[in-house]
Scaffold this motif. Structure first.
Motif, mmCIF file in Angstrom:
data_model
loop_
_atom_site.group_PDB
_atom_site.id
_atom_site.type_symbol
_atom_site.label_atom_id
_atom_site.label_comp_id
_atom_site.label_asym_id
_atom_site.label_seq_id
_atom_site.Cartn_x
_atom_site.Cartn_y
_atom_site.Cartn_z
ATOM 1 N N SER A 7 0.963 -1.021 -0.170
ATOM 2 C CA SER A 7 0.455 -0.321 -0.142
ATOM 3 C C SER A 7 0.972 0.901 0.177
ATOM 4 N N ILE A 8 1.199 1.663 -1.632
ATOM 5 C CA ILE A 8 1.811 3.251 -1.348
ATOM 6 C C ILE A 8 0.740 5.004 -0.522
ATOM 7 N N THR A 9 0.049 4.338 -0.278
ATOM 8 C CA THR A 9 -0.818 5.543 -0.053
ATOM 9 C C THR A 9 -2.003 4.699 0.829
ATOM 10 N N GLY A 10 -2.758 6.215 1.977
ATOM 11 C CA GLY A 10 -3.160 5.924 2.867
ATOM 12 C C GLY A 10 -4.605 6.770 2.352
ATOM 13 N N GLY A 11 -4.587 7.448 1.156
ATOM 14 C CA GLY A 11 -5.139 7.857 1.240
ATOM 15 C C GLY A 11 -6.500 7.550 -0.073
ATOM 16 N N CYS A 12 -7.706 8.106 -0.747
ATOM 17 C CA CYS A 12 -8.570 7.080 -1.813
ATOM 18 C C CYS A 12 -9.156 8.672 -2.156
ATOM 19 N N ASN A 13 -9.635 8.101 -3.341
ATOM 20 C CA ASN A 13 -10.832 9.477 -3.809
ATOM 21 C C ASN A 13 -12.011 8.914 -3.652
ATOM 22 N N LEU A 14 -12.443 7.548 -3.194
ATOM 23 C CA LEU A 14 -13.949 6.896 -2.795
ATOM 24 C C LEU A 14 -13.657 7.135 -1.548
ATOM 25 N N GLY A 29 -3.095 0.296 -2.418
ATOM 26 C CA GLY A 29 -3.672 1.958 -1.264
ATOM 27 C C GLY A 29 -4.410 1.548 0.023
ATOM 28 N N GLY A 30 -5.603 2.034 0.274
ATOM 29 C CA GLY A 30 -5.998 3.482 -1.175
ATOM 30 C C GLY A 30 -6.246 3.461 -2.187
ATOM 31 N N GLU A 31 -6.521 4.810 -3.186
ATOM 32 C CA GLU A 31 -5.964 5.129 -4.259
ATOM 33 C C GLU A 31 -4.328 5.100 -5.260
ATOM 34 N N PRO A 32 -3.834 4.218 -6.060
ATOM 35 C CA PRO A 32 -2.277 4.490 -5.518
ATOM 36 C C PRO A 32 -1.576 5.312 -6.547
ATOM 37 N N LEU A 33 -2.683 5.689 -7.537
ATOM 38 C CA LEU A 33 -2.518 6.855 -8.502
ATOM 39 C C LEU A 33 -3.137 8.324 -7.950
ATOM 40 N N LEU A 34 -3.446 8.301 -6.097
ATOM 41 C CA LEU A 34 -3.578 9.837 -6.358
ATOM 42 C C LEU A 34 -1.838 10.295 -5.295
#
Length: 472
Positions: A100-107, A148-153
Motif C-alpha cells: 500500500s503506497i498510500t492511505g488516501g483514496c478518492n472514494l 492503496g487507498g488509491e495508488p494513482l493519487l
C-alpha cells in the motif's frame, strides 16, 4: 560458443533456497539444484562453452534453456549485465510483496479495512518509498503488487514505477478503482513496456454506489473496465459481499462475462475498519449482515450456471470454490484429504501463502496479509521504515514477531484447541485461517470460526455433487 542469459533473467538465492532464476518482467521464479545452477552461472557471456567439459545432463539442460528462450548463443563474448549475476539474500524467499503506497483514496468506501476515507494511515514520502524498494531488492523480492487507498493519487507514482524497474522488481498487479486512468496513463505504460494486470473492485450491479460512497461511481467503474480491456490489458475483479448486495450476484456474473474479465473473486466483508465502526456496529447493522446459509445458497446457484457455461473465466468464491477458465476446479478451504498423508499435511505452515506474499501498510508495517490490519496483532509487527528493521533481516531472524506468526503450523493450531483435536474435519480444515481466528477473537493459535461453520454446518457437502453438473 558463448551463451548469455537473456536480459530479463537474473540469478538469485535465499536462505534455505540457494538456487533461483528470476524473470524480472513476469516475476516468475524457477528453482534448480546445484549442478544445474552451476551451468546457469556459466551463461555469463564470457565463458567459451566449447572449452568446458559438461556432463550429458548439463548439455541437455543447456539445450532446453536455449530452446526455451532463457538464453542466447553467440560467436563472440557478450557479458551479461552486472545485476544479472548471482546474488543471495540472507533472508528467506519472498515471491511477491503487496504494498500500500498510500492511505488516501478518492472514494468513500463504507467497508475500507484501512479507513482510507479518514486517511488513517499517512503516506510514506518518496524517500521512504525508495528506501523500501532498496530493501526489497536486497531481499531479492521477485515482484510487487501496488495498492492503496488509491495508488494513482500519488504524484510520484511513475517515479516509483521507474525505481522498481531499475531494481529489477516487476509490478505484477495494480489495485485501483480505475477512475484516474486516462490516455496519458496508458501512454506511460507503453513507454515503459509495462504489462501488469489491473485489479478493480466492483460490488454488484445497482449496489456498487452504496458501498463505495459516491453516487454515479458504478457507471464510471464499468467504463474504466471497458477502457482497460479495449487497450488489451487483463482485468481482475474483486467483489465484497454483504446482505445488501448478495441479491445481485447472479446478474453481476453476466456482466463479468460480457466485460471479458480474466478473474473474478468474491469474499464476505470482514469486520474491520470503516465497516466495523460504522456499519456492523452502527445504525442499520441488522439488515447488512450476511448469513453463511444465504451465501452458500447463492454460491451454489451461481456455480451451476458457471459450470453450465463451460467456466468462461477464472472464478474464486471465498474459499468455497476456485475454478479456472475452461475447466478444472478446487476447494481452497480444504487443506488436505483425510488419509495416509494427512498428518504430514498438518506439519506445513498454517497459511501457505502469507510468508511468501507479505503485505506492507502505508506506514511501513509488515503484515502477513491485509486481513491483519486493525487487529490486536498489528502493533506487534515490525515497521520497515524504522531504523534497523529491514525486510531481509526480518526474514533471516526466526525469533521476530512476524516470522513467529507466519511460521505457525497447522498441527500447532490443532494441538492448541481441544475441540479441533477431536474433530473429524481436522485434516481438511487444518484449524483454518490465522487472520480469521484473530478477527474472530480467538487469537493467533485459535480456531477459525468461519472455517468451522463451513465444515460442520454443511457448506462442504454442497459441492459433493459438483462434478456431476453438466459442463464440469
Amino acid at each position: 560458443m558463448y551463451v548469455t542469459l537473456n536480459s530479463e533473467y537474473v540469478l538469485r538465492g535465499w536462505k534455505g533456497i540457494p538456487y533461483g532464476l528470476v524473470n524480472t518482467k513476469t516475476g516468475s521464479v524457477d528453482f534448480f539444484d546445484a549442478e544445474a545452477f552451476h551451468l546457469l552461472e556459466w551463461l555469463d557471456g564470457e565463458i567459451d562453452l566449447d572449452l568446458v567439459l559438461m556432463t550429458p545432463g548439463q548439455k541437455a539442460f543447456l539445450t532446453r534453456l536455449l530452446d526455451g528462450h532463457y538464453a542466447a548463443a553467440c560467436d563472440q563474448a557478450r557479458p551479461v549485465r552486472e545485476p544479472q549475476r548471482y546474488r543471495k539474500s540472507r533472508g528467506a524467499y519472498i515471491q511477491c510483496v503487496h504494498w500500500s503506497i498510500t492511505g488516501g483514496c478518492n472514494l468513500k468506501c463504507r467497508h475500507c479495512y484501512m479507513s482510507a476515507p479518514k486517511h488513517k494511515y499517512h503516506d510514506p514520502d518518496t524517500e521512504q518509498c525508495l528506501a523500501l524498494i532498496r530493501q526489497m531488492a536486497e531481499a531479492n523480492v521477485a515482484g510487487v503488487t501496488l495498492t492503496g487507498g488509491e495508488p494513482l493519487l500519488r504524484k510520484d507514482f511513475w517515479f516509483l514505477a521507474d525505481a522498481l524497474a531499475d531494481a529489477g522488481i516487476p509490478i505484477l498487479q495494480l489495485y485501483t478503482n480505475g477512475i484516474l486512468i486516462d490516455d496519458a496513463f496508458f501512454e506511460n505504460m507503453e513507454k515503459r513496456n509495462l504489462n501488469f494486470e489491473f485489479v478493480l473492485s466492483f460490488d454488484c450491479l445497482k449496489r456498487h454506489d452504496w458501498l463505495r460512497g459516491i453516487p454515479g461511481i458504478e457507471e464510471k467503474t464499468i467504463a474504466a473496465i471497458r477502457r482497460i480491456r479495449q487497450k488489451g490489458y487483463a482485468v481482475s475483479i474483486e467483489t465484497a459481499l454483504h446482505g445488501g448486495n448478495i441479491d445481485q450476484l447472479l446478474p453481476t456474473y453476466g456482466l463479468m462475462k460480457e466485460l471479458g474479465i480474466s478473474h473474478w473473486k468474491t469474499a464476505q466483508i470482514f469486520d474491520a475498519g470503516e465497516w466495523k465502526d460504522a456499519v456492523v456496529h452502527g445504525p442499520g447493522a441488522s439488515h447488512k449482515a450476511l448469513s453463511p446459509e444465504t451465501l452458500y445458497d447463492v454460491y451454489t446457484v451461481l456455480l451451476r450456471r458457471y459450470m453450465d457455461d463451460g467456466q468462461p473465466l477464472s472464478l474464486q468464491l471465498d474459499g468455497f470454490f476456485a475454478g479456472t477458465k475452461g475447466g478444472g476446479y478446487g476447494i481452497p478451504y480444504i487443506r488436505t484429504q483425510a488419509g495416509a498423508e494427512s498428518a504430514e499435511g498438518l506439519k506445513k505452515h498454517s497459511c501457505l501463502s502469507c510468508r511468501v506474499h507479505p503485505y506492507i501498510l502505508p506506514n511501513g508495517r509488515l503484515l502477513p496479509c491485509p486481513a491483519y490490519t486493525g487487529t490486536s496483532l498489528e502493533a506487534e509487527l515490525p515497521k520497515l521504515y524504522d531504523a534497523g528493521a529491514s525486510l531481509a533481516d526480518i526474514y533471516s531472524d526466526g525469533g521476530g514477531a512476524f516470522l513467529r506468526l507466519v511460521n505457525i503450523r497447522a498441527e500447532e493450531v490443532i494441538a492448541h484447541n481441544e475441540p479441533c483435536a477431536a474433530c473429524e474435519h481436522r485434516f481438511e480444515c487444518g484449524g483454518g485461517c490465522r487472520a480469521c481466528a484473530v478477527i474472530g477473537g480467538n487469537g493467533a493459535l485459535g480456531r477459525d470460526p468461519f472455517r468451522c461453520h463451513y465444515f460442520k454446518e454443511g457448506g462442504r457437502r454442497r459441492l459433493d455433487g459438483l462434478s456431476a453438473v453438466p459442463g464440469s
